[in-house]
Design a protein around this motif. Structure first.
Motif, PDB file in Angstrom:
ATOM      1  N   VAL B 149       5.158 -46.946   6.082  1.00 49.99           N
ATOM      2  CA  VAL B 149       5.365 -48.133   6.922  1.00 49.99           C
ATOM      3  C   VAL B 149       4.876 -47.859   8.346  1.00 49.99           C
ATOM      4  CG1 VAL B 149       7.095 -49.735   7.854  1.00 49.99           C
ATOM      5  CG2 VAL B 149       7.313 -48.890   5.517  1.00 49.99           C
ATOM      6  N   SER B 150       5.234 -46.699   8.864  1.00 52.57           N
ATOM      7  CA  SER B 150       4.865 -46.409  10.249  1.00 52.57           C
ATOM      8  C   SER B 150       3.552 -45.641  10.353  1.00 52.57           C
ATOM      9  CB  SER B 150       5.969 -45.598  10.924  1.00 52.57           C
ATOM     10  OG  SER B 150       6.224 -44.409  10.197  1.00 52.57           O
ATOM     11  N   ARG B 151       3.137 -44.958   9.299  1.00 58.60           N
ATOM     12  CA  ARG B 151       1.983 -44.071   9.449  1.00 58.60           C
ATOM     13  C   ARG B 151       0.721 -44.567   8.769  1.00 58.60           C
ATOM     14  NH1 ARG B 151       3.957 -38.051   8.684  1.00 58.60           N
ATOM     15  NH2 ARG B 151       1.928 -37.677   9.668  1.00 58.60           N
ATOM     16  N   CYS B 152       0.856 -45.611   7.953  1.00 59.08           N
ATOM     17  CA  CYS B 152      -0.332 -46.223   7.360  1.00 59.08           C
ATOM     18  C   CYS B 152      -0.658 -47.463   8.189  1.00 59.08           C
ATOM     19  CB  CYS B 152      -0.043 -46.609   5.914  1.00 59.08           C
ATOM     20  SG  CYS B 152      -1.232 -47.767   5.234  1.00 59.08           S
ATOM     21  N   ALA B 153      -1.900 -47.573   8.628  1.00 61.95           N
ATOM     22  CA  ALA B 153      -2.293 -48.679   9.512  1.00 61.95           C
ATOM     23  C   ALA B 153      -2.031 -50.038   8.872  1.00 61.95           C
ATOM     24  CB  ALA B 153      -3.766 -48.559   9.876  1.00 61.95           C
ATOM     25  N   LYS B 154      -2.118 -50.083   7.542  1.00 57.72           N
ATOM     26  CA  LYS B 154      -1.947 -51.377   6.858  1.00 57.72           C
ATOM     27  C   LYS B 154      -0.577 -51.509   6.212  1.00 57.72           C
ATOM     28  CE  LYS B 154      -6.894 -51.526   6.080  1.00 57.72           C
ATOM     29  NZ  LYS B 154      -7.991 -51.381   5.112  1.00 57.72           N
ATOM     30  N   ARG B 155       0.249 -50.524   6.399  1.00 54.46           N
ATOM     31  CA  ARG B 155       1.604 -50.542   5.816  1.00 54.46           C
ATOM     32  C   ARG B 155       1.555 -50.737   4.303  1.00 54.46           C
ATOM     33  NH1 ARG B 155       5.967 -54.235   8.898  1.00 54.46           N
ATOM     34  NH2 ARG B 155       6.785 -52.666  10.294  1.00 54.46           N
ATOM     35  N   VAL B 156       0.500 -50.259   3.645  1.00 53.40           N
ATOM     36  CA  VAL B 156       0.433 -50.456   2.192  1.00 53.40           C
ATOM     37  C   VAL B 156       1.422 -49.509   1.509  1.00 53.40           C
ATOM     38  CG1 VAL B 156      -1.892 -51.397   2.135  1.00 53.40           C
ATOM     39  CG2 VAL B 156      -1.591 -48.925   1.959  1.00 53.40           C
ATOM     40  N   LEU B 157       1.960 -49.947   0.383  1.00 52.71           N
ATOM     41  CA  LEU B 157       3.077 -49.219  -0.226  1.00 52.71           C
ATOM     42  C   LEU B 157       2.768 -48.664  -1.612  1.00 52.71           C
ATOM     43  CD1 LEU B 157       5.932 -51.621   0.907  1.00 52.71           C
ATOM     44  CD2 LEU B 157       5.402 -49.376   1.840  1.00 52.71           C
ATOM     45  N   GLY B 159      -0.165 -46.560  -2.689  1.00 56.47           N
ATOM     46  CA  GLY B 159      -1.394 -45.773  -2.676  1.00 56.47           C
ATOM     47  C   GLY B 159      -2.365 -46.259  -1.622  1.00 56.47           C
ATOM     48  N   PRO B 160      -3.420 -45.468  -1.368  1.00 54.21           N
ATOM     49  CA  PRO B 160      -4.321 -45.776  -0.261  1.00 54.21           C
ATOM     50  C   PRO B 160      -5.101 -47.072  -0.451  1.00 54.21           C
ATOM     51  CG  PRO B 160      -5.197 -44.017  -1.626  1.00 54.21           C
ATOM     52  CD  PRO B 160      -3.806 -44.270  -2.105  1.00 54.21           C
ATOM     53  N   CYS B 161      -5.476 -47.665   0.665  1.00 53.33           N
ATOM     54  CA  CYS B 161      -6.399 -48.791   0.636  1.00 53.33           C
ATOM     55  C   CYS B 161      -7.776 -48.220   0.342  1.00 53.33           C
ATOM     56  CB  CYS B 161      -6.391 -49.515   1.976  1.00 53.33           C
ATOM     57  SG  CYS B 161      -7.264 -48.623   3.276  1.00 53.33           S
ATOM     58  N   GLY B 162      -8.784 -49.044   0.344  1.00 53.85           N
ATOM     59  CA  GLY B 162     -10.124 -48.539   0.037  1.00 53.85           C
ATOM     60  C   GLY B 162     -10.785 -47.790   1.175  1.00 53.85           C
ATOM     61  N   VAL B 175      -7.075 -40.099  12.920  1.00 52.92           N
ATOM     62  CA  VAL B 175      -5.786 -40.425  12.312  1.00 52.92           C
ATOM     63  C   VAL B 175      -5.775 -40.021  10.840  1.00 52.92           C
ATOM     64  CG1 VAL B 175      -4.201 -42.331  11.774  1.00 52.92           C
ATOM     65  CG2 VAL B 175      -5.516 -42.373  13.898  1.00 52.92           C
ATOM     66  N   ASP B 176      -4.764 -39.239  10.468  1.00 51.48           N
ATOM     67  CA  ASP B 176      -4.633 -38.875   9.059  1.00 51.48           C
ATOM     68  C   ASP B 176      -4.333 -40.113   8.230  1.00 51.48           C
ATOM     69  OD1 ASP B 176      -4.990 -36.143   9.431  1.00 51.48           O
ATOM     70  OD2 ASP B 176      -2.862 -35.814   9.876  1.00 51.48           O
ATOM     71  N   CYS B 177      -4.897 -40.175   7.035  1.00 55.19           N
ATOM     72  CA  CYS B 177      -4.525 -41.231   6.104  1.00 55.19           C
ATOM     73  C   CYS B 177      -3.141 -40.877   5.564  1.00 55.19           C
ATOM     74  CB  CYS B 177      -5.524 -41.348   4.963  1.00 55.19           C
ATOM     75  SG  CYS B 177      -4.906 -42.361   3.610  1.00 55.19           S
ATOM     76  N   ALA B 178      -2.174 -41.752   5.818  1.00 49.21           N
ATOM     77  CA  ALA B 178      -0.800 -41.481   5.391  1.00 49.21           C
ATOM     78  C   ALA B 178      -0.738 -41.281   3.883  1.00 49.21           C
ATOM     79  CB  ALA B 178       0.105 -42.629   5.812  1.00 49.21           C
ATOM     80  N   TRP B 179      -1.525 -42.047   3.160  1.00 48.72           N
ATOM     81  CA  TRP B 179      -1.459 -41.960   1.705  1.00 48.72           C
ATOM     82  C   TRP B 179      -2.084 -40.679   1.176  1.00 48.72           C
ATOM     83  CZ3 TRP B 179       1.760 -43.632  -1.659  1.00 48.72           C
ATOM     84  CH2 TRP B 179       2.557 -44.720  -1.319  1.00 48.72           C
ATOM     85  N   GLN B 180      -3.077 -40.150   1.895  1.00 45.72           N
ATOM     86  CA  GLN B 180      -3.605 -38.843   1.512  1.00 45.72           C
ATOM     87  C   GLN B 180      -2.504 -37.797   1.686  1.00 45.72           C
ATOM     88  OE1 GLN B 180      -6.970 -38.245   0.374  1.00 45.72           O
ATOM     89  NE2 GLN B 180      -5.785 -36.480  -0.357  1.00 45.72           N
ATOM     90  N   LEU B 181      -1.780 -37.895   2.808  1.00 45.75           N
ATOM     91  CA  LEU B 181      -0.679 -36.961   3.053  1.00 45.75           C
ATOM     92  C   LEU B 181       0.381 -37.078   1.961  1.00 45.75           C
ATOM     93  CD1 LEU B 181      -0.163 -37.445   6.931  1.00 45.75           C
ATOM     94  CD2 LEU B 181      -1.447 -35.626   5.777  1.00 45.75           C
ATOM     95  N   ILE B 182       0.680 -38.321   1.592  1.00 39.57           N
ATOM     96  CA  ILE B 182       1.719 -38.550   0.577  1.00 39.57           C
ATOM     97  C   ILE B 182       1.283 -37.960  -0.768  1.00 39.57           C
ATOM     98  CG2 ILE B 182       2.939 -40.331  -0.758  1.00 39.57           C
ATOM     99  CD1 ILE B 182       2.801 -42.092   1.825  1.00 39.57           C
ATOM    100  N   VAL B 183       0.047 -38.237  -1.152  1.00 41.73           N
ATOM    101  CA  VAL B 183      -0.461 -37.736  -2.434  1.00 41.73           C
ATOM    102  C   VAL B 183      -0.459 -36.203  -2.433  1.00 41.73           C
ATOM    103  CG1 VAL B 183      -2.558 -37.539  -3.849  1.00 41.73           C
ATOM    104  CG2 VAL B 183      -1.793 -39.780  -3.025  1.00 41.73           C
ATOM    105  N   ASP B 184      -0.935 -35.603  -1.333  1.00 39.31           N
ATOM    106  CA  ASP B 184      -0.959 -34.136  -1.262  1.00 39.31           C
ATOM    107  C   ASP B 184       0.439 -33.560  -1.420  1.00 39.31           C
ATOM    108  OD1 ASP B 184      -3.619 -34.368  -0.837  1.00 39.31           O
ATOM    109  OD2 ASP B 184      -3.583 -33.898   1.309  1.00 39.31           O
ATOM    110  N   ARG B 185       1.373 -34.209  -0.755  1.00 40.34           N
ATOM    111  CA  ARG B 185       2.746 -33.698  -0.778  1.00 40.34           C
ATOM    112  C   ARG B 185       3.390 -33.872  -2.162  1.00 40.34           C
ATOM    113  NH1 ARG B 185       6.632 -30.752   1.228  1.00 40.34           N
ATOM    114  NH2 ARG B 185       8.628 -31.720   1.678  1.00 40.34           N
ATOM    115  N   LEU B 186       3.175 -35.056  -2.753  1.00 41.51           N
ATOM    116  CA  LEU B 186       3.738 -35.289  -4.092  1.00 41.51           C
ATOM    117  C   LEU B 186       3.122 -34.325  -5.100  1.00 41.51           C
ATOM    118  CD1 LEU B 186       3.991 -39.206  -4.256  1.00 41.51           C
ATOM    119  CD2 LEU B 186       5.868 -37.574  -4.013  1.00 41.51           C
ATOM    120  N   THR B 187       1.834 -34.045  -4.925  1.00 36.10           N
ATOM    121  CA  THR B 187       1.164 -33.091  -5.817  1.00 36.10           C
ATOM    122  C   THR B 187       1.810 -31.714  -5.682  1.00 36.10           C
ATOM    123  OG1 THR B 187      -0.886 -34.307  -5.474  1.00 36.10           O
ATOM    124  CG2 THR B 187      -1.095 -32.139  -6.492  1.00 36.10           C
ATOM    125  N   ALA B 188       1.995 -31.285  -4.430  1.00 30.53           N
ATOM    126  CA  ALA B 188       2.596 -29.969  -4.183  1.00 30.53           C
ATOM    127  C   ALA B 188       4.010 -29.903  -4.765  1.00 30.53           C
ATOM    128  CB  ALA B 188       2.623 -29.695  -2.686  1.00 30.53           C
TER     129      ALA B 188
END
Ligand code: SF4
Ligand code: SF4
Lengths: 312, 222
Positions: B149-157, B159-162, B175-188
């Motif tokens: 919500v706060s870290r993705c520019a589009k507040r998408v919920l 997965g990443p936008c295109g 700016v880091d893509c919030a969804w890239q961070l989320i995916v990396d973290r969930l993967t780990a």
């Protein structure tokens, strides 16, 4: 005659609200409008009244325009940011919409999608001045438009408030006029005398004031409005009229017809008829002959002055 | 914490220029940590204003004070005796502190000296970044502890936008893509199966859509 011309010529204006469908079946929507097209100067197409999701005002306005029916497209600040608002205004202007009614819009919590986020990127005064600016060929960023839309523009005014609130309302109205509003629709009025105080203060020479004539649907609805709406009073006289009538729907239409006649008699600039989904009743409302004695106030000792209605 | 940044000095000068006697009021909490409105910044701003007005040949008495908190009745009471002796109080607290001060001292003009920016953290000395927009219904449990919500520019919920490119957001390479961070973290964390699930429709009525919000905790209310 176009709405703007009719307004400038000082003729009595009749607007009728046409609620767009919640769905893609437009048969009733268009049929109801066509039925009364001779008696209505333009159809007001609300933009999701009460935040209930329906077909957009732009879409529904274009459907009516294509049938040769003039519309007043509504735009609100709730659902669109400045990009989308301007884009829709361009689409409307290019497709023949000549009249715009700009409103703030009710909060999503009133509607059927109460978890929706509201936009309110710009406020109503800004929206009005944007429309004015676009008519001069510029968008909000100051960039030249290729062809400027020209709209006859209006808004709402909460004419039923009293005292200090009325003073604020008049000041707000002045700001809206400054920003380009040329006609104002009031909340529902059942007794034109309710507008006396407002009319004394309103700058009537600059604008047109169109009281909303709301078609009541039942005693229950009349009572509900009377009790719960701070700004609108129906009055015991009318409630009794519906209660004792054998054909209640017809009586409701008759009351609306009488209210239109009363507006004419009181020297109003016109009316905006709202039927809230009962648009099939419009022919009755517009064709019924007004009752001889219009003065319902006499048997109405409980006229509640000082109530308020949501003039969004 | 609440992160704020000092208002441009020209803007401050413009709002206080008609005062004869001004109190600059700091706050010891968030705005001290983000170095926008603590005791130190109160002193710096006071000196800058004194210098400016002296150069203009304008008489203006500027006093300094810093409270423990401005969002608390108790600490605000400390200026009860002096508040109305000033033409204005320039508060360097966040917007909450400015308003609370203004609500308490009705006869004195209370002005903001900082821009309140976001809920964030100190990344390193002198750098604060946003972490939360107080949306009122936290989704961090399903996003690996990273807020879309706060870290993705589009507040998408979902997965990443295109626009996500090489881990960066389409709005800026900085700016880091919030969804890239989320995916990396969930993967780990071995939780990518959670990522496959469609997020429930977000209820924005707990965000600003429902109007001003309040939190009531009845068991502690007196
Ligand atoms: S999901 Fe909402 S509450 Fe949780 S961190 Fe993000 S903005 Fe804050
Ligand atoms: S690139 Fe990533 S952070 Fe930026 S808007 Fe798209 S999903 Fe959100």
């Amino acid at each position: 005659m176009q709405l703007r011309d009719k307004s400038e010529a000082g003729q009595f204006i009749v607007l009728a609200e046409m609620e767009p469908p919640k769905g893609v079946d437009i048969n009733k929507f268009t049929a109801n409008a066509i039925r009364v097209k001779e008696q209505v100067d333009a159809f007001v197409v609300p933009e999701m009244n009460s935040a209930v999701m329906r077909m957009s005002s732009l879409g529904a306005s274009l459907i009516l325009q294509h049938k040769g029916l003039p519309t007043v497209m509504q735009v609100n600040c709730r659902d669109r940011n400045r990009l989308a608002l301007q884009a829709d205004l361009l689409a409307a202007g290019a497709s023949g919409v000549e009249n715009i009614m700009a409103v703030t819009g009710e909060d999503p919590s009133f509607g059927d999608h109460h978890e929706a986020s509201a936009v309110y990127d710009i406020d109503l005064i800004r929206l009005l001045s944007t429309i004015q600016g676009m008519a001069k060929g510029k968008d909000m960023a100051g960039v030249d438009l290729i062809g400027a839309p020209s709209f006859f523009c209006g808004s709402t005014v909460n004419a039923n408030v009293r005292g200090k609130a009325l003073q604020l309302e008049i000041e707000e109205m002045e700001r809206k006029i400054e920003a380009g509003a040329r006609f104002f629709v009031t909340p529902p009025v059942f007794d034109m005398a309710d507008l006396d105080e407002f009319l004394q203060k309103a700058p009537r020479d600059k604008i047109k004031i169109l009281p909303t004539v709301l078609l009541l649907k039942s005693v229950g609805m009349a009572r509900y409005i009377d009790r719960h709406s701070d700004h609108v009073s129906v009055g015991q006289g009318l409630i009794k009229r519906i209660m004792t009538a054998s054909d209640k729907a017809r009586e409701c239409a008759q009351i609306a017809a009488d209210t239109i006649a009363a507006a004419k008699q009181a020297g109003m600039d016109g009316v905006a008829i709202a039927t809230l989904g009962w648009e099939h009743m419009l022919p009755q409302v517009l064709n019924l002959k007004p009752t001889e004695s219009l003065d319902t106030r006499q048997d109405d000792p409980n006229t509640s002055w000082g109530k308020h209605a949501g003039g969004k | 914490m609440i992160v704020a940044s000092p208002k441009p000095i020209e803007e401050v000068i413009n709002t206080v220029k008609d005062c004869k006697k001004l109190l600059i009021l700091g706050c010891n909490e968030c705005v001290t940590v983000c170095e926008a409105g603590g005791k130190k910044e109160v002193g710096i701003l006071a000196s800058a204003l004194r210098m400016y007005f002296a150069k203009q040949g304008q008489q203006i008495l500027i006093e300094e004070r810093t409270l423990e908190r401005q969002c608390d009745h108790e600490y605000l009471e400390e200026i009860r005796d002096i508040a109305d002796t000033y033409d204005a109080i320039l508060s360097l607290a966040c917007g909450v502190g400015v308003q609370f001060t203004a609500e308490k001292y009705l006869s004195t003009v209370v002005l903001p000296g900082v821009n309140t920016c976001f809920l964030g953290a100190t990344e390193e000395r002198g750098l604060w970044t946003e972490r939360c927009q107080a949306c009122g219904s936290c989704v961090l449990a399903s996003t690996g502890g990273i807020c879309p919500v706060s870290r993705c520019a589009k507040r998408v919920l979902n997965g990443p936008c295109g626009g996500s490119t090489k881990g960066k957001c389409e709005i800026s390479k900085e700016v880091d893509c919030a969804w890239q961070l989320i995916v990396d973290r969930l993967t780990a964390l071995g939780k990518m199966d959670e990522y496959e699930q469609i997020a429930p429709l977000k209820d924005w009525s707990t965000d600003r859509a429902g109007g001003p919000r309040k939190v009531a905790k009845e068991d502690v209310q007196s």
